[in-house]
Scaffold this motif. Structure first.
Motif, PDB file in Angstrom:
ATOM      1  N   ASN A   1       1.878   4.762  -6.623  1.00 46.43           N
ATOM      2  CA  ASN A   1       3.052   4.393  -7.423  1.00 46.43           C
ATOM      3  C   ASN A   1       4.019   5.560  -7.416  1.00 46.43           C
TER       4      ASN A   1
ATOM      5  N   ASP B   1       7.536   6.636  -8.735  1.00 43.77           N
ATOM      6  CA  ASP B   1       8.694   6.272  -9.573  1.00 43.77           C
ATOM      7  C   ASP B   1       9.773   7.320  -9.364  1.00 43.77           C
TER       8      ASP B   1
ATOM      9  N   SER C   1       0.969   3.673  -5.765  1.00 45.07           N
ATOM     10  CA  SER C   1       2.171   2.925  -6.165  1.00 45.07           C
ATOM     11  C   SER C   1       3.250   3.935  -6.516  1.00 45.07           C
TER      12      SER C   1
ATOM     13  N   GLU D   1       7.154   4.756  -7.636  1.00 40.22           N
ATOM     14  CA  GLU D   1       8.297   4.178  -8.337  1.00 40.22           C
ATOM     15  C   GLU D   1       9.269   5.295  -8.680  1.00 40.22           C
TER      16      GLU D   1
ATOM     17  N   SER E   1      16.115   1.937 -10.026  1.00 37.29           N
ATOM     18  CA  SER E   1      14.671   2.181  -9.953  1.00 37.29           C
ATOM     19  C   SER E   1      14.093   1.530  -8.702  1.00 37.29           C
TER      20      SER E   1
ATOM     21  N   LEU F   1      10.453   0.660  -6.591  1.00 42.88           N
ATOM     22  CA  LEU F   1       9.004   0.482  -6.696  1.00 42.88           C
ATOM     23  C   LEU F   1       8.435   0.331  -5.295  1.00 42.88           C
TER      24      LEU F   1
END
Length: 516
Positions: A76, A78, A91, A93, A149, A151
């Motif tokens: 992630n 982010d 993951s 993001e 944002s 992802l």
């Protein structure tokens, strides 16, 4: 049913016709002037904050021999000010400053799916990767929203190096680090921040049959390496796992205890059975096979000796010692009087004190402390008596009383008194004697009977010596066999105690015993 399907198809066509042109226009507007090499920040002097998190899905394998941890992760990342969250699925993001738009200007389009090679993304890698391609993720699309944002959820199999501590195997805990950081951006350009101070997300973790997951804390580190003067930021997650010992307990420890108990039963096997030594050697080979099974699963390092290996070595030492002592027992059991003479210390230790300590007794002989002291006293008295008896009395094993009792009438000095043991010969001699008529007859008769008496004494000495020697040999063989029995019983008690103490000590010294 047909009209309903037609209506749904019409709605789908209308939706595509409304959203398609706006999405295309939005992509052209965003990507025409987008530079994948540009770090997406409003002020280049400020670092881009990247929140990093990790979600552990599954522990696939822990290779102790090669010291490699294989996990299934989501990454992630982010990037709102660059956010890296490794969920295991890794993951990612983040929030891209250059990928923001007003959804009302583009027909309500709020998100896009864009291939990662057309966007900037942080080059966050696992430093301690053991994968051949170093990065084990599969490149998937990045989901970009109108607020910037992004992802990015690439599935992947991560192989990381892990220092395996085998000291308490199989009752061990392992701490495996997964170190993530930017490969080229230093801490002044990219700042990694933990998304969750508690560590990784374990909500999707799939239980492993061999390992129990204790936790996965995370820690942010700032390190200055020798290559570069700038500080580099990394986030290290520590996977804390504990081995489930149920498999090893029932497949290694329990068979080892049972095999060692069979070695103890070997001391109860009679030496005349012929299988006493074979049983000990077979048990030793069985333990060697089990030890090889343990060695195959452990790394070839000399940093520490595993607890299970120590236990197996102790049991193997016990079984090897039992084989050696079995040879001693068989040697004692088959000794004969014409080859071996029993030393006095063996008589004292193995025929008196050890049987008394082990509560053993011989048929018709009860061994107590009082009988031991009386036997030692009688032996001393017998030695004194033998030293004071004449040679003939020692040979015939009779009372030495003919030197003190006066000779009976009608006997000559040459015949003497042979004691109670020879009274029958003395009676026969008196009956055979007839009063001689002349001196020649007296002299001739006495000479003939004197020769006969010497022959009888010689034969009597030979027969007595043979019978006495046979009795002594039988008694000595019996003593050797009893000594072998005492050694067997002593080894049975000692090795039973050793096995119990070793097993209990291993189990109590372990950090934990069984994890279901």
């Amino acid at each position: 049913m047909a009209p309903m399907l037609a209506a749904l198809a019409l709605l789908a066509l209308i939706s595509v016709s409304e959203q398609g042109p706006h999405e295309k226009r939005l992509l052209n507007s965003l990507l025409n002037s987008y530079n994948t090499l540009e770090r997406p920040v409003a002020n280049e002097s400020e670092p881009l904050e990247v929140k990093f998190g990790l979600t552990l899905q599954q522990i696939i394998d822990v290779d102790e021999k090669n010291q490699i941890l294989t996990t299934n992760v989501w990454l992630n990342l982010d990037e709102k000010n660059q956010l890296l969250i490794t969920n295991i699925w890794l993951s990612l993001e983040w929030n891209d400053y250059n990928l923001r738009w007003n959804d009302s200007d583009y027909g309500g389009v709020k998100d896009l799916r864009i291939t990662p090679n057309k966007l900037w993304k942080p080059d966050v890698l696992m430093y301690n990767s053991a994968d051949e391609g170093f990065d084990g993720t599969y490149q998937t699309n990045v989901v970009v929203r109108n607020n910037g944002s992004c992802l990015y959820v690439p599935p992947g199999i991560f192989k990381s190096t892990c220092k395996i501590d085998i000291t308490w195997f199989p009752f061990d805990d392992q701490h495996c680090d997964m170190k993530f950081g930017s490969w080229t951006y230093d801490g002044n350009q990219l700042d990694l921040v933990l998304k969750d101070e508690a560590g990784g997300d374990l909500s999707d973790f799939i239980t492993n049959g061999e390992w129990y997951l204790i936790g996965m804390p995370g820690k942010k580190n700032t390190i200055t390496y020798a290559c570069c003067p700038e500080p580099y930021v990394d986030v290290t997650f520590t996977i804390m796992i504990r081995r489930r010992t149920l498999y090893y307990f029932f497949n290694l420890i329990v068979p080892c205890v049972l095999i060692s108990s069979m070695a103890l039963l070997g001391f109860t096997l009679p030496p005349d059975s012929g299988e006493k030594l074979t049983l000990g050697v077979t048990i030793l080979l069985s333990l060697t096979v089990f030890l090889n099974l343990v060695a195959e699963t452990l790394p070839q390092v000399s940093d520490a000796i595993p607890l299970l290996g120590t236990y197996f070595n102790c049991i193997m030492f016990m079984v090897a010692s039992s084989v050696v002592l079995t040879v001693v027992v068989l040697n004692y059991h088959h000794r004969t009087a014409d080859i071996h003479e029993m030393p006095q210390w063996i008589k004292t230790v193995f025929l008196q004190w050890l049987p008394w300590i082990l509560r053993m007794s011989r048929p018709g002989k009860k061994i107590t402390r009082k009988t031991i002291m009386m036997s030692n006293r009688m032996r001393e008295l017998e030695l004194k008596e033998r030293s004071s008896k004449s040679l003939l009395a020692n040979v015939l094993d009779i009372d030495d009383d003919f030197r003190h009792v006066p000779p009976p009438p009608n006997s000559t000095a040459s015949t003497g008194n042979l004691g109670p043991g020879c009274s029958i010969f003395r009676t026969d001699f008196r009956r055979s004697f007839v009063r001689p008529s002349t001196m020649e007859d007296v002299g001739g008769g006495l000479g003939s009977h004197h020769r006969e008496l010497h022959l009888i004494l010689r034969e009597l000495q030979f027969i007595t010596a043979r019978m006495k020697k046979a009795d002594e040999e039988a008694e000595l063989i019996s003593d050797w066999k009893f000594a072998a029995m005492v050694v067997d019983r002593f080894c049975l008690f000692v090795f039973t105690l050793f096995t119990i103490i070793a097993t209990v000590a291993v189990l109590l010294s372990a950090p934990h015993i069984i994890v279901q």
